[in-house]
Design a protein around this motif. Structure first.
Motif, PDB file in Angstrom:
ATOM      1  N   HIS A  54      46.311  19.244  39.283  1.00 60.17           N
ATOM      2  CA  HIS A  54      46.238  20.289  40.301  1.00 60.17           C
ATOM      3  C   HIS A  54      45.445  20.090  41.240  1.00 60.17           C
ATOM      4  N   LEU A  55      45.857  20.229  42.735  1.00 55.84           N
ATOM      5  CA  LEU A  55      44.862  19.924  43.641  1.00 55.84           C
ATOM      6  C   LEU A  55      44.820  21.195  44.506  1.00 55.84           C
ATOM      7  N   ASP A  56      43.784  21.508  44.996  1.00 59.38           N
ATOM      8  CA  ASP A  56      43.274  22.781  45.842  1.00 59.38           C
ATOM      9  C   ASP A  56      43.606  22.239  47.325  1.00 59.38           C
ATOM     10  N   LEU A  57      44.351  22.623  47.907  1.00 55.51           N
ATOM     11  CA  LEU A  57      44.710  22.226  49.320  1.00 55.51           C
ATOM     12  C   LEU A  57      44.669  23.555  50.298  1.00 55.51           C
ATOM     13  N   THR A  58      44.014  24.629  49.825  1.00 57.94           N
ATOM     14  CA  THR A  58      43.944  25.860  50.711  1.00 57.94           C
ATOM     15  C   THR A  58      43.370  25.431  51.845  1.00 57.94           C
ATOM     16  N   SER A  59      44.210  26.141  52.829  1.00 62.11           N
ATOM     17  CA  SER A  59      44.022  26.044  54.262  1.00 62.11           C
ATOM     18  C   SER A  59      43.904  24.748  54.904  1.00 62.11           C
ATOM     19  N   LEU A  60      44.458  23.604  54.374  1.00 59.15           N
ATOM     20  CA  LEU A  60      44.538  22.335  54.983  1.00 59.15           C
ATOM     21  C   LEU A  60      45.648  22.109  55.517  1.00 59.15           C
ATOM     22  N   THR A  61      45.562  20.966  56.630  1.00 57.35           N
ATOM     23  CA  THR A  61      46.797  20.286  56.973  1.00 57.35           C
ATOM     24  C   THR A  61      47.077  18.940  56.089  1.00 57.35           C
ATOM     25  N   VAL A  62      48.214  18.860  55.699  1.00 54.87           N
ATOM     26  CA  VAL A  62      48.689  17.801  54.648  1.00 54.87           C
ATOM     27  C   VAL A  62      49.571  16.965  55.073  1.00 54.87           C
ATOM     28  N   ILE A  63      49.132  15.615  55.223  1.00 54.70           N
ATOM     29  CA  ILE A  63      49.965  14.588  55.814  1.00 54.70           C
ATOM     30  C   ILE A  63      50.475  13.728  54.484  1.00 54.70           C
ATOM     31  N   VAL A  64      51.903  13.625  54.628  1.00 54.60           N
ATOM     32  CA  VAL A  64      52.426  12.828  53.678  1.00 54.60           C
ATOM     33  C   VAL A  64      53.141  11.565  54.030  1.00 54.60           C
ATOM     34  N   PRO A  65      52.528  10.504  54.219  1.00 55.12           N
ATOM     35  CA  PRO A  65      53.311   9.203  54.691  1.00 55.12           C
ATOM     36  C   PRO A  65      54.118   8.497  53.598  1.00 55.12           C
ATOM     37  N   ASP A  66      55.330   8.102  53.869  1.00 57.87           N
ATOM     38  CA  ASP A  66      56.326   7.285  52.967  1.00 57.87           C
ATOM     39  C   ASP A  66      56.963   6.338  53.778  1.00 57.87           C
ATOM     40  N   ASP A  67      57.998   5.566  53.236  1.00 51.10           N
ATOM     41  CA  ASP A  67      58.588   4.644  53.957  1.00 51.10           C
ATOM     42  C   ASP A  67      60.144   4.915  54.097  1.00 51.10           C
ATOM     43  N   ILE A  68      60.390   5.852  53.115  1.00 47.90           N
ATOM     44  CA  ILE A  68      61.972   5.906  53.036  1.00 47.90           C
ATOM     45  C   ILE A  68      62.174   7.582  52.720  1.00 47.90           C
ATOM     46  N   LEU A  69      63.041   8.238  53.334  1.00 45.78           N
ATOM     47  CA  LEU A  69      63.604   9.549  52.974  1.00 45.78           C
ATOM     48  C   LEU A  69      65.063   9.335  52.629  1.00 45.78           C
ATOM     49  N   SER A  70      65.397   9.099  51.457  1.00 49.64           N
ATOM     50  CA  SER A  70      66.985   8.957  51.175  1.00 49.64           C
ATOM     51  C   SER A  70      67.308  10.510  50.874  1.00 49.64           C
ATOM     52  N   THR A  71      67.487  10.771  49.486  1.00 53.85           N
ATOM     53  CA  THR A  71      67.963  11.658  49.058  1.00 53.85           C
ATOM     54  C   THR A  71      66.865  12.768  49.039  1.00 53.85           C
ATOM     55  N   VAL A 119      52.318  21.053  56.440  1.00 49.16           N
ATOM     56  CA  VAL A 119      52.433  19.936  55.834  1.00 49.16           C
ATOM     57  C   VAL A 119      53.368  19.153  56.914  1.00 49.16           C
ATOM     58  N   ILE A 120      52.765  17.946  57.128  1.00 53.35           N
ATOM     59  CA  ILE A 120      53.505  16.864  57.856  1.00 53.35           C
ATOM     60  C   ILE A 120      53.916  15.727  57.328  1.00 53.35           C
ATOM     61  N   ALA A 121      55.110  15.146  57.349  1.00 54.39           N
ATOM     62  CA  ALA A 121      55.687  14.191  56.793  1.00 54.39           C
ATOM     63  C   ALA A 121      56.117  13.078  57.593  1.00 54.39           C
ATOM     64  N   PHE A 122      55.769  11.717  57.434  1.00 51.75           N
ATOM     65  CA  PHE A 122      55.877  10.653  58.247  1.00 51.75           C
ATOM     66  C   PHE A 122      56.957   9.788  57.142  1.00 51.75           C
ATOM     67  N   VAL A 123      58.060   9.361  57.683  1.00 48.03           N
ATOM     68  CA  VAL A 123      58.772   8.332  56.924  1.00 48.03           C
ATOM     69  C   VAL A 123      59.326   7.564  58.106  1.00 48.03           C
ATOM     70  N   THR A 124      59.395   6.118  57.810  1.00 48.11           N
ATOM     71  CA  THR A 124      60.059   5.295  58.603  1.00 48.11           C
ATOM     72  C   THR A 124      61.264   5.261  58.912  1.00 48.11           C
ATOM     73  N   HIS A 125      62.205   5.396  57.696  1.00 49.87           N
ATOM     74  CA  HIS A 125      63.401   5.279  57.515  1.00 49.87           C
ATOM     75  C   HIS A 125      64.126   6.563  57.060  1.00 49.87           C
ATOM     76  N   CYS A 126      64.589   7.408  57.799  1.00 56.73           N
ATOM     77  CA  CYS A 126      65.069   8.761  57.565  1.00 56.73           C
ATOM     78  C   CYS A 126      66.654   8.608  57.340  1.00 56.73           C
ATOM     79  N   ILE A 127      67.128   8.216  56.037  1.00 59.07           N
ATOM     80  CA  ILE A 127      68.270   7.901  55.723  1.00 59.07           C
ATOM     81  C   ILE A 127      69.075   9.022  55.297  1.00 59.07           C
ATOM     82  N   LEU A 128      68.689  10.192  54.872  1.00 59.67           N
ATOM     83  CA  LEU A 128      69.287  11.679  54.687  1.00 59.67           C
ATOM     84  C   LEU A 128      70.465  11.360  53.762  1.00 59.67           C
TER      85      LEU A 128
END
Length: 327
Positions: free
Chosen positions: A217-234, A253-262
């Protein structure tokens, strides 16, 4: 004497047209643009046909995203058509590379990524280009020495910095799963922010579906969290990580994915996230724009980067520093 190029589109994406527009604006070359001419038949067969001659023109085939088998078939057929029509030094460019996740031999399953690379080469491609390959080792699975792996990560970093979305005191990068460790590490280093690792284990349930269980478990209180990944499929892995961050105190939370397949119900999953969630992605997949209907979303155009790589390659300039800058 001006360079002579042919840009051939295999698919319906606007990416090829954007590459052509950039090259025409930034070079004095003679550029022949051939929009998508893949014919689809009622029985599922497809056929590639070029509407104009490309003889003696340096040729680049741009493949839009489609389901894996169709994407590979279209790219292979269009490369073969370009070869028959005497295109010179054919380069196959598929930002979201077909079957890039099928790179490992498991039980009786082949590493199909290797077959895909070789088939496209055998069709006539001398160079291959992808963007943020899911498995970089795929580059070593063919016969050619040149398989470039471009990246959209610089576009993401520039956007984050330009919009004041990164603060060294309150921003962290979170690794969503084991496969994203390298990507997330590079993000953290370049943005000079801490890296939080969300370790998970995989297990098979009674329905033979893979489940992912958080091990700490991580304590992320009051933080801006960036989640990078290459693919968002399902969206299973990424959306779970985003929800985890909010549940453990993240302010945004901000997510970055190169390929947004959806694929499947990914849009519904995105719609269920908090209103201040931000998705950053690229136009490597034409469906990416659908995300704008359900969440905050910014889409980066890959055309200038790919076109600049083409310009340098055609002129015989070195591209290693360019690749490093955009990683």
């Amino acid at each position: 004497m001006p360079k002579k190029l042919a840009i051939v589109a295999a698919g319906e994406s606007e990416l090829a047209a954007g590459i052509v527009a950039w090259l025409k604006e930034n070079t004095s070359w003679s550029i022949e643009y051939l929009p998508n001419s893949i014919q689809h038949f009622d029985d599922g067969d497809t056929r590639a046909k070029l509407a104009h001659t490309i003889r003696r023109r340096e040729t680049f085939v741009i493949q839009d995203y489609d389901i894996g088998a169709q994407m590979k078939t279209q790219l292979e057929q269009m490369v073969a058509a370009a070869k028959i029509c005497d295109g010179r030094r054919i380069t196959a460019i598929a930002p979201c590379w077909p079957f890039a996740r099928e790179d490992k031999i498991a039980k009786r399953e082949p590493a199909f990524a290797a077959n895909c690379v070789r088939d496209i080469e055998n069709a006539g491609a001398k160079q291959l280009v992808a963007v943020d390959l899911h498995s970089p080792q795929v580059r070593a699975m063919g016969k050619r020495q040149r398989f470039e792996n471009l990246s959209g990560r610089k576009l993401c970093r520039e956007f984050l910095l330009a919009n004041g979305l990164v603060n060294e005191e309150t921003t962290v990068i979170m690794v969503p799963d084991d496969g994203a460790i390298k990507t997330c590490g590079e993000f953290a280093t370049n943005l000079k922010v801490p890296l939080f690792f969300l370790p998970k284990k995989r297990s098979m349930d009674e329905t033979n579906q893979t489940s992912r269980n958080v091990l700490q478990h991580l304590d992320l209180t009051s933080l801006t969290v960036i989640v990078p990944d290459d693919i968002l499929s399902t969206g299973g892995t990424l959306i779970s990580a985003v929800k985890y961050a909010y549940e453990h105190g993240a302010e945004r939370v901000i997510a970055f994915v190169t390929h947004c397949i959806l694929a499947k119900d990914a849009l519904q999953k995105l719609a269920g996230l908090p209103k201040n969630f931000l998705l950053l992605t690229t136009n490597s997949v034409s469906r990416a724009h659908l995300a704008k209907d359900v969440c905050q979303c910014e889409i980066f155009d890959l055309a200038p980067m790919i076109a600049e790589w083409i310009r340098r390659f055609v002129k015989g300039e070195e591209t290693s520093s360019f690749l490093a800058e955009n990683n």
